[in-house]
Design a protein around this motif. Structure first.
Motif, short mmCIF file in Angstrom:
data_model
loop_
_atom_site.label_atom_id
_atom_site.label_comp_id
_atom_site.label_asym_id
_atom_site.label_seq_id
_atom_site.Cartn_x
_atom_site.Cartn_y
_atom_site.Cartn_z
N ARG A 82 -23.88 -24.25 13.33
CA ARG A 82 -24.68 -23.17 13.40
C ARG A 82 -24.92 -22.18 12.23
O ARG A 82 -26.03 -22.08 12.14
N TRP A 83 -23.95 -22.23 11.21
CA TRP A 83 -24.21 -21.79 9.84
C TRP A 83 -23.55 -22.70 8.89
O TRP A 83 -22.61 -23.49 9.12
N VAL A 84 -24.56 -23.09 7.84
CA VAL A 84 -24.08 -24.13 6.77
C VAL A 84 -24.49 -23.36 5.64
O VAL A 84 -25.34 -22.68 5.19
N LYS A 85 -23.48 -23.64 4.48
CA LYS A 85 -24.03 -23.05 3.13
C LYS A 85 -24.01 -24.29 2.08
O LYS A 85 -23.50 -25.28 2.22
N ILE A 86 -24.96 -23.84 1.27
CA ILE A 86 -25.25 -24.84 0.10
C ILE A 86 -25.15 -23.77 -1.33
O ILE A 86 -25.81 -23.12 -1.51
N LYS A 87 -24.20 -24.16 -2.06
CA LYS A 87 -23.84 -23.50 -3.42
C LYS A 87 -24.20 -24.08 -4.66
O LYS A 87 -24.66 -23.56 -5.29
N GLU A 88 -23.98 -25.28 -4.62
CA GLU A 88 -24.47 -26.10 -5.85
C GLU A 88 -26.00 -26.68 -5.80
O GLU A 88 -26.40 -26.67 -4.67
#
Length: 657
Positions: free
Chosen positions: A490-496
């Motif tokens: 549902r929710w995904v993060k990309i930090k780099e």
């Protein structure tokens, strides 16, 4: 139920290691409670007087409790064992005082006597105020039996003890410490040794029975059915209204045509299905003023992978701030703020009252990221600056120098209607109407977002956020409902930056389990390294799926002197005389001192490698401190399953290179 009966069950739970056995014991206890005892007992089992989101602390320092025990010992003619006996008993019990910081000093007011010094020394040897209290009470009981050949007649029930504990916690103002001491002393005199031991542990925040809220949900299902068939529906209900006491009362009150079962008590239904339970919990819904368990992000590292799993998404900037859940009851005239750890922090952010007062609704629940900003330039400040707002003192001065701005990104309830089961696209529309650009202020703004199904567009948006100094993006499935935790895509993060290799694609939140003594230069800090752990919630390894903390790395190299000093100050507050029951650590890694779970560190590492040494089965290569996560509880640390996902992601990236 008497408090003595509850204390006996707590003692049995404390000595039980197997998860299934703990669940079964809790089920028996729950079935033995009267309806009016269920809510408060669920709180007491977690060492609290109220649910987690309601702040109520005893405000009793260790020194004051020690002075109270000296008074109790004097009244009961208690004399500690001789020093030789103390040493022998401590060795037999496997006890050891923490070597991490100086031993606690006993401060007694004018009139210090030998008994006070002896009680203080006894505590230093035992390392547990609860055990010391039980020892003092046992001396009283033995003395009473010698005089009257019968046990003391006082035997208060759970509700009576609970009300007395509430009274102690709520005393405030001038002379409050003396009042608290007298109330605590009176309560201890009423209790038997076992009950007194657990009361003192509750007062000191040291009640660690080795199970989580999830275990309590398993136990509720076992209390009804003798198995955990209702765990999923109970968890879904708890996510909407995070109050285990209210949930337990609603669930156990359901009339399902129960019948007696000798193993689990007198209120067990072995035939009732989830349909009946769903109907019974229908009224257990989102409530203004009670936090919703927050939704969290999964991890992926490329736009292509994200669009493959979620064809239509909303992408939002990822701010490095404090996650706040804002509850507005504008009819009643109040606004409350809760962290992702369910702590109420309303008093720390006084600007929120005025900041949200203009919303055109009766009530609502909003999800937001709060970041500090420079009041002169409007520029967003670092996480380190933002976290300084989380304080109890000098709040107004800090609010003036580091005001916060809430970037609102979701709406979970509006005008007494729960929206958590509505698709995100619909929630965004309602949020746009509630908080249009014309209604934004310096304190409250809606998070801007990009709607897309194109990997290249998503990639460019991510790069843009990195370019302006943000952490990256959070990507959300457009038709997803609001669900807590990281289940489902549902929710995904990309930090780099996309495709980064040579280091992990994301940081890891670790629990500090213990410490190792310093050598050489580090002797000045009293510590040379810290033992880190992550959460293990695999049902196959923990019987009923209850959470344990398993070792994953040592942190020592790469820390500056300032970081060592910071971590020591934090850890000093969490020392434990014994290994917490939920820790799993190989003998070869036993630390010199233990810490209670509570200190969470954000850790960066180069890679995750298979480890035959650490209990997690994997370890971190070249771990280094990013920051202390004061906004997170230990239950929100990284899990072993998430580490394995990161490891797979790392392998895919290396294969591409």
């Amino acid at each position: 139920m008497t408090f003595h009966q509850l204390a006996e069950q707590l003692e049995q739970l404390e000595s039980t290691a197997a998860r299934l056995a703990i669940t079964a014991q809790l089920a028996i206890l729950l079935n033995q409670l009267n309806p009016d005892e269920i809510i408060v007992t669920c709180y007491l089992l977690q060492g609290k007087l109220l649910p987690s989101y309601q702040n109520l602390e005893f405000q009793l320092a260790q020194k004051l409790v020690l002075r109270t025990l000296v008074l109790l010992a004097r009244r009961q003619n208690y004399l500690p064992p001789t020093q030789a006996a103390v040493k022998l008993a401590t060795q037999k019990a496997g006890g050891a005082m923490s070597l991490f910081a100086p031993e606690p000093e006993l401060e007694i007011r004018a009139g210090t006597d030998q008994l006070a010094e002896m009680v203080g020394q006894r505590f230093r040897n035992l390392g547990d105020l609860g055990v010391l209290t039980a020892e003092i009470k046992q001396a009283q009981q033995s003395h009473a039996q010698k005089k009257s050949a019968q046990k003391p007649t006082t035997n208060p029930d759970i509700l009576s003890v609970y009300q007395q504990l509430l009274a102690i916690a709520r005393v405030g103002g001038t002379g409050s410490q003396d009042q608290k001491q007298q109330l605590l002393l009176a309560l201890l005199e009423e209790l038997d040794p076992t009950g007194a031991k657990f009361v003192i542990r509750m007062v000191m925040g040291k009640l660690r029975l080795g199970f989580s809220t999830m275990t309590l949900m398993d136990a509720l299902s076992w209390a009804k059915h003798g198995d955990k068939r209702d765990r999923e529906i109970l968890e879904l209900a708890y996510q909407k209204k995070a109050d285990i006491g209210k949930l337990a009362a609603a669930y156990l009150a359901a009339d399902l045509g129960t019948k007696t079962n000798a193993e689990f008590g007198t209120n067990v239904s072995v035939n009732a299905g989830t349909a009946e339970i769903s109907a019974a919990l229908e009224s257990y819904e989102v409530e203004i003023g009670v936090p919703v368990m927050p939704a969290l992000c999964q991890r992926l590292n490329t736009a292509e992978e994200i669009i493959a799993k979620m064809p239509r998404v909303y992408a939002e900037p990822k701010y490095d701030g404090l996650r706040l859940q804002i509850h507005c009851n504008l009819e009643a005239g109040w606004v409350k703020a809760f962290t992702r750890n369910l702590d109420e922090v309303t008093a720390m952010f006084p600007e929120l009252q005025q900041g949200f007062a203009h919303l055109k609704c009766r009530n609502c629940i909003l999800d937001a990221e709060a970041v500090g900003y420079d009041p002169e330039t409007g520029q967003i400040l670092s996480f380190q600056a933002t976290i300084t707002r989380k304080r109890k003192h000098e709040v107004a001065a800090k609010a003036a120098s580091v005001p916060i701005r809430c970037f609102v990104f979701d709406l979970m309830a509006l005008d007494d209607r729960s929206l958590v089961d509505e698709p995100l696209s619909q929630r965004k529309q309602w949020l746009q109407k509630l908080l249009p650009p014309s209604a934004e202020t310096e304190t409250v703004r809606q998070t801007r977002y990009l709607e897309t199904s194109d990997p290249e567009t998503l990639h460019q948006f991510h790069e843009t956020q990195l370019g302006v100094g943000l952490e990256g993006v959070v990507v959300k499935q457009a038709d997803s409902i609001y669900r807590s935790g990281r289940k489902g895509w549902r929710w995904v993060k990309i930090k780099e930056p996309e495709g980064t290799s040579g280091k992990l694609a994301d940081t890891i939140d670790c629990v500090v389990m213990g410490y190792y003594l310093g050598k050489g230069k580090r002797t000045i800090f009293g510590v040379g390294a810290f033992l880190l752990g992550v959460l293990e919630s695999d049902a196959a390894k923990t019987d009923s799926g209850s959470i344990r903390i398993v070792s994953v790395a040592k942190l020592g190299t790469g820390l500056t002197d300032e970081e060592f000093q910071l971590l020591r100050r934090q850890a000093d507050q969490m020392r434990s005389a014994t290994k917490p029951a939920i820790y799993e650590i190989p003998t070869s890694l036993q630390p010199d001192g233990w810490l209670e779970p509570g200190l969470v560190l954000e850790i960066a590492a180069d890679e995750i490698t298979t480890s035959p040494t650490h209990a997690a089965g994997v370890s971190l290569r070249f771990p280094r401190l990013v920051k202390v996560r004061a906004d997170k509880g230990w239950e929100q640390a990284t899990t072993v399953a998430e580490l394995k996902e990161l490891c797979q992601l790392q392998s895919r990236l290396m294969a591409k290179d």
